[in-house]
Design an enzyme around this catalytic site. Structure first.
Site, PDB file in Angstrom:
ATOM      1  N   ASP A  14      -7.478   4.288  -1.493  1.00  0.00           N
ATOM      2  CA  ASP A  14      -6.835   2.959  -1.448  1.00  0.00           C
ATOM      3  C   ASP A  14      -6.204   2.671  -2.813  1.00  0.00           C
ATOM      4  O   ASP A  14      -6.491   3.350  -3.801  1.00  0.00           O
ATOM      5  CB  ASP A  14      -7.850   1.855  -1.094  1.00  0.00           C
ATOM      6  CG  ASP A  14      -7.187   0.478  -0.958  1.00  0.00           C
ATOM      7  OD1 ASP A  14      -6.156   0.384  -0.251  1.00  0.00           O
ATOM      8  OD2 ASP A  14      -7.664  -0.498  -1.565  1.00  0.00           O
ATOM      9  N   SER A  15      -5.378   1.621  -2.833  1.00  0.00           N
ATOM     10  CA  SER A  15      -4.781   1.191  -4.104  1.00  0.00           C
ATOM     11  C   SER A  15      -5.823   0.508  -4.983  1.00  0.00           C
ATOM     12  O   SER A  15      -5.555   0.230  -6.146  1.00  0.00           O
ATOM     13  CB  SER A  15      -3.656   0.193  -3.819  1.00  0.00           C
ATOM     14  OG  SER A  15      -4.202  -0.935  -3.154  1.00  0.00           O
ATOM     15  N   TYR A  46      -0.109  -2.183  -4.401  1.00  0.00           N
ATOM     16  CA  TYR A  46       0.907  -1.375  -3.737  1.00  0.00           C
ATOM     17  C   TYR A  46       1.856  -2.255  -2.912  1.00  0.00           C
ATOM     18  O   TYR A  46       2.997  -1.885  -2.676  1.00  0.00           O
ATOM     19  CB  TYR A  46       0.237  -0.363  -2.786  1.00  0.00           C
ATOM     20  CG  TYR A  46      -0.166   0.951  -3.424  1.00  0.00           C
ATOM     21  CD1 TYR A  46      -0.206   1.129  -4.799  1.00  0.00           C
ATOM     22  CD2 TYR A  46      -0.504   2.033  -2.616  1.00  0.00           C
ATOM     23  CE1 TYR A  46      -0.581   2.343  -5.358  1.00  0.00           C
ATOM     24  CE2 TYR A  46      -0.868   3.259  -3.163  1.00  0.00           C
ATOM     25  CZ  TYR A  46      -0.905   3.405  -4.532  1.00  0.00           C
ATOM     26  OH  TYR A  46      -1.272   4.615  -5.070  1.00  0.00           O
ATOM     27  N   CYS A  77      -5.706   2.629   3.395  1.00  0.00           N
ATOM     28  CA  CYS A  77      -4.762   1.653   2.857  1.00  0.00           C
ATOM     29  C   CYS A  77      -3.586   1.619   3.832  1.00  0.00           C
ATOM     30  O   CYS A  77      -2.982   2.670   4.099  1.00  0.00           O
ATOM     31  CB  CYS A  77      -4.301   2.114   1.470  1.00  0.00           C
ATOM     32  SG  CYS A  77      -2.936   1.152   0.783  1.00  0.00           S
ATOM     33  N   ASN A  78      -3.286   0.439   4.345  1.00  0.00           N
ATOM     34  CA  ASN A  78      -2.187   0.328   5.312  1.00  0.00           C
ATOM     35  C   ASN A  78      -0.837   0.623   4.665  1.00  0.00           C
ATOM     36  O   ASN A  78       0.019   1.271   5.250  1.00  0.00           O
ATOM     37  CB  ASN A  78      -2.156  -1.081   5.907  1.00  0.00           C
ATOM     38  CG  ASN A  78      -3.345  -1.344   6.812  1.00  0.00           C
ATOM     39  OD1 ASN A  78      -3.250  -1.213   8.025  1.00  0.00           O
ATOM     40  ND2 ASN A  78      -4.474  -1.705   6.231  1.00  0.00           N
ATOM     41  N   THR A  79      -0.666   0.134   3.430  1.00  0.00           N
ATOM     42  CA  THR A  79       0.611   0.306   2.757  1.00  0.00           C
ATOM     43  C   THR A  79       0.874   1.795   2.497  1.00  0.00           C
ATOM     44  O   THR A  79       1.974   2.307   2.748  1.00  0.00           O
ATOM     45  CB  THR A  79       0.615  -0.495   1.431  1.00  0.00           C
ATOM     46  OG1 THR A  79       0.149  -1.821   1.698  1.00  0.00           O
ATOM     47  CG2 THR A  79       1.992  -0.556   0.831  1.00  0.00           C
ATOM     48  N   GLU A 156      -9.195  -8.445  -4.761  1.00  0.00           N
ATOM     49  CA  GLU A 156      -9.243  -7.480  -5.868  1.00  0.00           C
ATOM     50  C   GLU A 156      -9.860  -8.110  -7.122  1.00  0.00           C
ATOM     51  O   GLU A 156     -10.275  -7.394  -8.031  1.00  0.00           O
ATOM     52  CB  GLU A 156      -7.836  -6.941  -6.135  1.00  0.00           C
ATOM     53  CG  GLU A 156      -7.773  -5.685  -6.978  1.00  0.00           C
ATOM     54  CD  GLU A 156      -8.303  -4.405  -6.326  1.00  0.00           C
ATOM     55  OE1 GLU A 156      -8.482  -4.354  -5.096  1.00  0.00           O
ATOM     56  OE2 GLU A 156      -8.554  -3.435  -7.079  1.00  0.00           O
ATOM     57  N   CYS A 188      -4.457  -4.986   6.348  1.00  0.00           N
ATOM     58  CA  CYS A 188      -4.592  -4.595   4.944  1.00  0.00           C
ATOM     59  C   CYS A 188      -6.088  -4.405   4.750  1.00  0.00           C
ATOM     60  O   CYS A 188      -6.882  -5.277   5.140  1.00  0.00           O
ATOM     61  CB  CYS A 188      -4.079  -5.686   4.013  1.00  0.00           C
ATOM     62  SG  CYS A 188      -4.519  -5.381   2.285  1.00  0.00           S
ATOM     63  N   HIS A 190      -7.959  -4.682   2.357  1.00  0.00           N
ATOM     64  CA  HIS A 190      -8.655  -5.674   1.535  1.00  0.00           C
ATOM     65  C   HIS A 190      -9.215  -6.819   2.398  1.00  0.00           C
ATOM     66  O   HIS A 190     -10.233  -7.417   2.046  1.00  0.00           O
ATOM     67  CB  HIS A 190      -7.707  -6.267   0.481  1.00  0.00           C
ATOM     68  CG  HIS A 190      -7.515  -5.390  -0.719  1.00  0.00           C
ATOM     69  ND1 HIS A 190      -6.816  -4.207  -0.667  1.00  0.00           N
ATOM     70  CD2 HIS A 190      -7.944  -5.525  -2.004  1.00  0.00           C
ATOM     71  CE1 HIS A 190      -6.810  -3.663  -1.877  1.00  0.00           C
ATOM     72  NE2 HIS A 190      -7.489  -4.432  -2.707  1.00  0.00           N
TER      73      HIS A 190
END
Ligand code: DGL
Length: 274
Positions: A14-15, A46, A77-79, A156, A188, A190
Protein backbone atom coordinates in the site's frame (compact mmCIF):
# COMPACT_ATOMS: atom_id res chain seq x y z
CA UNK A 1 -0.47 -25.86 -7.79
CA UNK A 2 1.31 -28.06 -5.25
CA UNK A 3 -0.59 -30.25 -2.77
CA UNK A 4 1.66 -28.99 0.03
CA UNK A 5 1.50 -25.52 1.58
CA UNK A 6 4.11 -23.18 0.18
CA UNK A 7 6.08 -21.59 3.08
CA UNK A 8 7.07 -18.47 1.10
CA UNK A 9 5.54 -15.15 2.22
CA UNK A 10 2.64 -13.29 0.63
CA UNK A 11 3.64 -9.76 -0.41
CA UNK A 12 1.18 -6.97 0.40
CA UNK A 13 1.52 -3.40 -0.75
CA UNK A 14 0.00 0.00 0.00
CA UNK A 15 0.98 3.66 -0.19
CA UNK A 16 0.86 3.71 3.61
CA UNK A 17 -1.15 2.22 6.45
CA UNK A 18 -4.30 1.46 4.42
CA UNK A 19 -3.24 -1.99 3.26
CA UNK A 20 -3.04 -3.06 6.91
CA UNK A 21 -6.84 -3.45 6.69
CA UNK A 22 -6.31 -6.10 4.01
CA UNK A 23 -3.44 -7.70 5.89
CA UNK A 24 -5.57 -7.87 9.03
CA UNK A 25 -8.36 -9.61 7.15
CA UNK A 26 -5.89 -12.10 5.68
CA UNK A 27 -4.20 -12.75 9.02
CA UNK A 28 -7.54 -13.33 10.72
CA UNK A 29 -8.44 -15.88 8.03
CA UNK A 30 -4.99 -17.45 7.52
CA UNK A 31 -2.90 -16.91 10.67
CA UNK A 32 -0.34 -19.55 9.70
CA UNK A 33 0.83 -17.61 6.63
CA UNK A 34 3.87 -15.34 6.42
CA UNK A 35 3.24 -11.80 5.23
CA UNK A 36 5.64 -9.23 3.85
CA UNK A 37 3.96 -5.82 4.06
CA UNK A 38 5.52 -2.89 2.21
CA UNK A 39 4.29 0.70 2.51
CA UNK A 40 5.44 3.45 0.17
CA UNK A 41 4.81 6.07 2.85
CA UNK A 42 7.65 8.20 1.44
CA UNK A 43 5.39 8.87 -1.58
CA UNK A 44 2.06 9.02 0.28
CA UNK A 45 -0.59 9.99 -0.80
CA UNK A 46 -0.99 8.15 -4.07
CA UNK A 47 -4.51 9.48 -4.55
CA UNK A 48 -3.33 12.90 -5.73
CA UNK A 49 -0.71 11.50 -8.13
CA UNK A 50 -0.94 10.50 -11.79
CA UNK A 51 -1.53 6.82 -12.57
CA UNK A 52 1.75 6.65 -14.50
CA UNK A 53 3.72 7.87 -11.50
CA UNK A 54 1.95 5.42 -9.17
CA UNK A 55 2.71 2.62 -11.67
CA UNK A 56 6.37 3.57 -11.70
CA UNK A 57 6.55 3.50 -7.89
CA UNK A 58 4.70 0.20 -7.66
CA UNK A 59 6.95 -1.54 -10.19
CA UNK A 60 9.93 -0.98 -7.87
CA UNK A 61 7.96 -2.76 -5.17
CA UNK A 62 7.21 -5.57 -7.56
CA UNK A 63 10.98 -6.11 -7.93
CA UNK A 64 11.40 -5.81 -4.18
CA UNK A 65 8.79 -8.49 -3.51
CA UNK A 66 10.24 -10.81 -6.15
CA UNK A 67 13.74 -10.54 -4.72
CA UNK A 68 12.20 -11.42 -1.35
CA UNK A 69 10.86 -14.64 -2.83
CA UNK A 70 7.13 -14.09 -2.31
CA UNK A 71 4.64 -16.65 -3.58
CA UNK A 72 1.99 -14.07 -4.48
CA UNK A 73 1.45 -10.32 -4.31
CA UNK A 74 -1.67 -8.51 -3.16
CA UNK A 75 -1.85 -4.89 -4.26
CA UNK A 76 -3.67 -3.79 -1.11
CA UNK A 77 -4.25 -0.33 -2.53
CA UNK A 78 -7.05 0.60 -4.92
CA UNK A 79 -5.10 3.43 -6.51
CA UNK A 80 -2.09 1.21 -7.23
CA UNK A 81 -4.43 -1.55 -8.44
CA UNK A 82 -5.98 0.93 -10.88
CA UNK A 83 -2.55 2.08 -12.00
CA UNK A 84 -0.43 -1.04 -12.12
CA UNK A 85 -2.33 -4.33 -11.83
CA UNK A 86 -2.25 -5.23 -15.52
CA UNK A 87 1.40 -4.33 -15.99
CA UNK A 88 2.39 -6.15 -12.81
CA UNK A 89 0.51 -9.28 -13.88
CA UNK A 90 2.33 -9.25 -17.22
CA UNK A 91 5.73 -8.87 -15.58
CA UNK A 92 5.39 -11.10 -12.54
CA UNK A 93 6.21 -14.81 -12.46
CA UNK A 94 4.01 -15.18 -9.32
CA UNK A 95 0.28 -14.30 -9.11
CA UNK A 96 -0.57 -10.64 -8.52
CA UNK A 97 -4.07 -9.68 -7.41
CA UNK A 98 -5.67 -6.32 -6.81
CA UNK A 99 -8.54 -5.33 -4.56
CA UNK A 100 -10.92 -3.84 -7.12
CA UNK A 101 -12.34 -6.85 -8.98
CA UNK A 102 -13.06 -8.91 -5.83
CA UNK A 103 -14.92 -5.94 -4.30
CA UNK A 104 -16.89 -5.41 -7.50
CA UNK A 105 -18.07 -9.03 -7.55
CA UNK A 106 -19.26 -8.81 -3.93
CA UNK A 107 -20.98 -5.45 -4.55
CA UNK A 108 -22.92 -6.81 -7.53
CA UNK A 109 -24.09 -9.74 -5.40
CA UNK A 110 -25.04 -7.50 -2.47
CA UNK A 111 -27.04 -4.84 -4.32
CA UNK A 112 -30.81 -5.31 -4.53
CA UNK A 113 -31.63 -1.99 -6.15
CA UNK A 114 -28.73 -2.02 -8.62
CA UNK A 115 -27.53 1.38 -7.36
CA UNK A 116 -23.96 1.06 -6.11
CA UNK A 117 -21.93 3.80 -4.47
CA UNK A 118 -18.13 4.03 -4.50
CA UNK A 119 -15.91 6.05 -2.17
CA UNK A 120 -12.27 6.30 -3.23
CA UNK A 121 -9.25 8.50 -3.73
CA UNK A 122 -9.28 11.14 -6.44
CA UNK A 123 -6.97 9.07 -8.68
CA UNK A 124 -9.18 5.97 -8.46
CA UNK A 125 -12.24 8.14 -9.12
CA UNK A 126 -10.63 9.75 -12.18
CA UNK A 127 -9.43 6.39 -13.52
CA UNK A 128 -13.05 5.15 -13.64
CA UNK A 129 -11.95 1.59 -12.90
CA UNK A 130 -14.80 0.76 -10.52
CA UNK A 131 -17.58 1.92 -12.87
CA UNK A 132 -16.11 -0.01 -15.80
CA UNK A 133 -15.58 -3.19 -13.75
CA UNK A 134 -19.15 -2.95 -12.34
CA UNK A 135 -20.65 -2.32 -15.80
CA UNK A 136 -18.68 -5.21 -17.27
CA UNK A 137 -20.42 -7.55 -14.81
CA UNK A 138 -23.84 -5.91 -15.00
CA UNK A 139 -24.46 -3.22 -17.64
CA UNK A 140 -27.76 -2.24 -15.92
CA UNK A 141 -26.11 -1.17 -12.69
CA UNK A 142 -26.30 2.51 -11.70
CA UNK A 143 -23.21 4.01 -10.14
CA UNK A 144 -22.60 6.96 -7.84
CA UNK A 145 -18.95 7.72 -7.16
CA UNK A 146 -17.45 10.23 -4.75
CA UNK A 147 -13.78 10.91 -3.99
CA UNK A 148 -12.96 11.54 -0.33
CA UNK A 149 -9.21 12.12 0.10
CA UNK A 150 -9.78 13.80 3.46
CA UNK A 151 -10.57 10.40 4.99
CA UNK A 152 -7.27 9.02 3.70
CA UNK A 153 -5.35 11.85 5.34
CA UNK A 154 -7.21 11.35 8.61
CA UNK A 155 -6.49 7.61 8.74
CA UNK A 156 -2.83 8.07 7.82
CA UNK A 157 -2.46 10.39 10.81
CA UNK A 158 -4.17 7.89 13.11
CA UNK A 159 -7.47 9.79 13.33
CA UNK A 160 -10.31 7.28 13.04
CA UNK A 161 -12.72 8.40 15.75
CA UNK A 162 -14.49 11.48 17.06
CA UNK A 163 -16.97 14.11 15.84
CA UNK A 164 -14.78 15.45 13.03
CA UNK A 165 -14.28 11.99 11.53
CA UNK A 166 -17.99 11.30 11.87
CA UNK A 167 -18.84 14.56 10.18
CA UNK A 168 -16.55 13.85 7.20
CA UNK A 169 -17.78 10.26 6.86
CA UNK A 170 -21.38 11.55 6.96
CA UNK A 171 -20.60 14.05 4.21
CA UNK A 172 -19.03 11.36 1.98
CA UNK A 173 -21.74 8.76 2.50
CA UNK A 174 -24.53 11.33 2.09
CA UNK A 175 -23.29 11.93 -1.45
CA UNK A 176 -24.12 8.27 -2.20
CA UNK A 177 -27.15 7.65 0.00
CA UNK A 178 -28.91 10.74 -1.36
CA UNK A 179 -28.82 8.96 -4.74
CA UNK A 180 -30.34 5.84 -3.15
CA UNK A 181 -27.26 3.65 -3.27
CA UNK A 182 -28.05 0.46 -1.34
CA UNK A 183 -24.45 -0.79 -1.46
CA UNK A 184 -21.33 1.23 -0.68
CA UNK A 185 -17.87 0.09 -1.73
CA UNK A 186 -15.07 1.35 0.51
CA UNK A 187 -12.84 1.79 -2.54
CA UNK A 188 -9.72 2.84 -0.67
CA UNK A 189 -8.00 0.47 1.73
CA UNK A 190 -7.60 3.25 4.29
CA UNK A 191 -11.38 3.51 4.80
CA UNK A 192 -12.01 0.18 6.59
CA UNK A 193 -9.90 1.55 9.47
CA UNK A 194 -13.04 3.69 10.01
CA UNK A 195 -15.56 0.97 9.30
CA UNK A 196 -17.18 1.37 12.74
CA UNK A 197 -17.91 5.02 11.88
CA UNK A 198 -19.32 4.08 8.45
CA UNK A 199 -21.57 1.52 10.16
CA UNK A 200 -22.78 4.08 12.70
CA UNK A 201 -23.35 6.90 10.24
CA UNK A 202 -25.02 4.79 7.53
CA UNK A 203 -27.23 3.07 10.08
CA UNK A 204 -28.17 0.10 7.86
CA UNK A 205 -29.15 2.30 4.92
CA UNK A 206 -26.70 0.40 2.69
CA UNK A 207 -24.51 -2.68 2.72
CA UNK A 208 -20.82 -1.88 3.23
CA UNK A 209 -18.38 -3.69 0.95
CA UNK A 210 -14.76 -3.91 2.07
CA UNK A 211 -12.85 -5.05 -1.04
CA UNK A 212 -9.95 -6.09 1.21
CA UNK A 213 -12.13 -8.76 2.78
CA UNK A 214 -13.38 -9.86 -0.64
CA UNK A 215 -9.75 -10.16 -1.74
CA UNK A 216 -8.56 -12.00 1.36
CA UNK A 217 -11.29 -14.59 0.89
CA UNK A 218 -9.96 -15.33 -2.60
CA UNK A 219 -6.43 -16.17 -1.48
CA UNK A 220 -6.89 -19.96 -1.17
CA UNK A 221 -8.07 -20.14 -4.80
CA UNK A 222 -4.82 -18.46 -5.84
CA UNK A 223 -2.41 -20.04 -3.41
CA UNK A 224 -3.70 -23.59 -3.03
CA UNK A 225 -3.24 -25.23 0.38
CA UNK A 226 -2.41 -22.69 3.07
CA UNK A 227 0.00 -23.01 5.97
CA UNK A 228 -2.04 -24.05 8.97
CA UNK A 229 0.62 -25.51 11.22
CA UNK A 230 3.04 -23.27 13.07
CA UNK A 231 2.86 -19.57 13.70
CA UNK A 232 2.64 -17.18 10.85
CA UNK A 233 4.60 -13.95 10.76
CA UNK A 234 4.55 -10.43 9.45
CA UNK A 235 7.45 -8.32 8.26
CA UNK A 236 6.76 -4.64 7.69
CA UNK A 237 8.85 -2.34 5.46
CA UNK A 238 8.32 1.35 4.80
CA UNK A 239 9.90 4.05 2.65
CA UNK A 240 8.72 6.53 5.29
CA UNK A 241 9.95 6.99 8.83
CA UNK A 242 9.71 3.58 10.57
CA UNK A 243 9.04 5.22 13.97
CA UNK A 244 6.11 7.22 12.62
CA UNK A 245 4.83 4.16 10.74
CA UNK A 246 4.90 2.09 13.93
CA UNK A 247 3.27 4.82 16.00
CA UNK A 248 0.33 5.14 13.56
CA UNK A 249 0.08 1.39 12.91
CA UNK A 250 -0.30 0.76 16.63
CA UNK A 251 -3.15 3.26 16.85
CA UNK A 252 -4.86 1.59 13.89
CA UNK A 253 -4.05 -1.98 14.85
CA UNK A 254 -3.13 -2.07 18.56
CA UNK A 255 -1.86 -5.66 18.68
CA UNK A 256 0.52 -5.11 15.80
CA UNK A 257 3.93 -5.99 17.18
CA UNK A 258 6.19 -5.84 14.18
CA UNK A 259 8.53 -2.84 13.98
CA UNK A 260 8.74 -1.49 10.44
CA UNK A 261 12.10 -1.74 8.69
CA UNK A 262 13.49 1.05 6.57
CA UNK A 263 13.36 0.94 2.80
CA UNK A 264 15.18 3.52 0.73
CA UNK A 265 13.85 4.65 -2.63
CA UNK A 266 16.64 5.62 -5.01
CA UNK A 267 14.59 6.27 -8.18
CA UNK A 268 15.34 2.96 -9.88
CA UNK A 269 15.09 0.48 -7.04
CA UNK A 270 14.46 -0.03 -3.35
CA UNK A 271 17.26 -0.72 -0.92
CA UNK A 272 17.54 -1.54 2.75
CA UNK A 273 20.11 0.52 4.70
CA UNK A 274 23.54 -1.10 4.87
N1 DGL B 1 -4.94 3.14 0.32
C1 DGL B 1 -4.91 3.61 -0.99
C2 DGL B 1 -6.06 3.15 -1.85
O1 DGL B 1 -6.65 2.13 -1.56
C3 DGL B 1 -4.49 5.00 -1.34
C4 DGL B 1 -4.36 6.10 -0.40
C5 DGL B 1 -3.49 7.23 -0.95
O2 DGL B 1 -2.27 7.05 -0.93
O3 DGL B 1 -4.04 8.25 -1.43
O4 DGL B 1 -6.36 3.75 -2.85
Amino acid sequence: MSAHPDPRPIGMFDSGEGGLTVLKRARDLYPGEHYLYAADSGHFPYGSRSLSQVREFFLSFLDFFLTHNVKAIVIACNTATAAALETAQQKSPVPVIGVIQPGVVDAIHASQSGIIGILSTEATYQAGVYPSALKALNPQVKIVAYPCPILVTMVESGQTDGPLVEDRVRQCTHALLSHNADTVILGCTHFPHMEHIFTKVMNDQAVIIDPGLSTARLLPSILGPLNTTGEGSMTFYTTGDPKVALHIARILWPDLVEEPRQLIWDRTSLKTPT
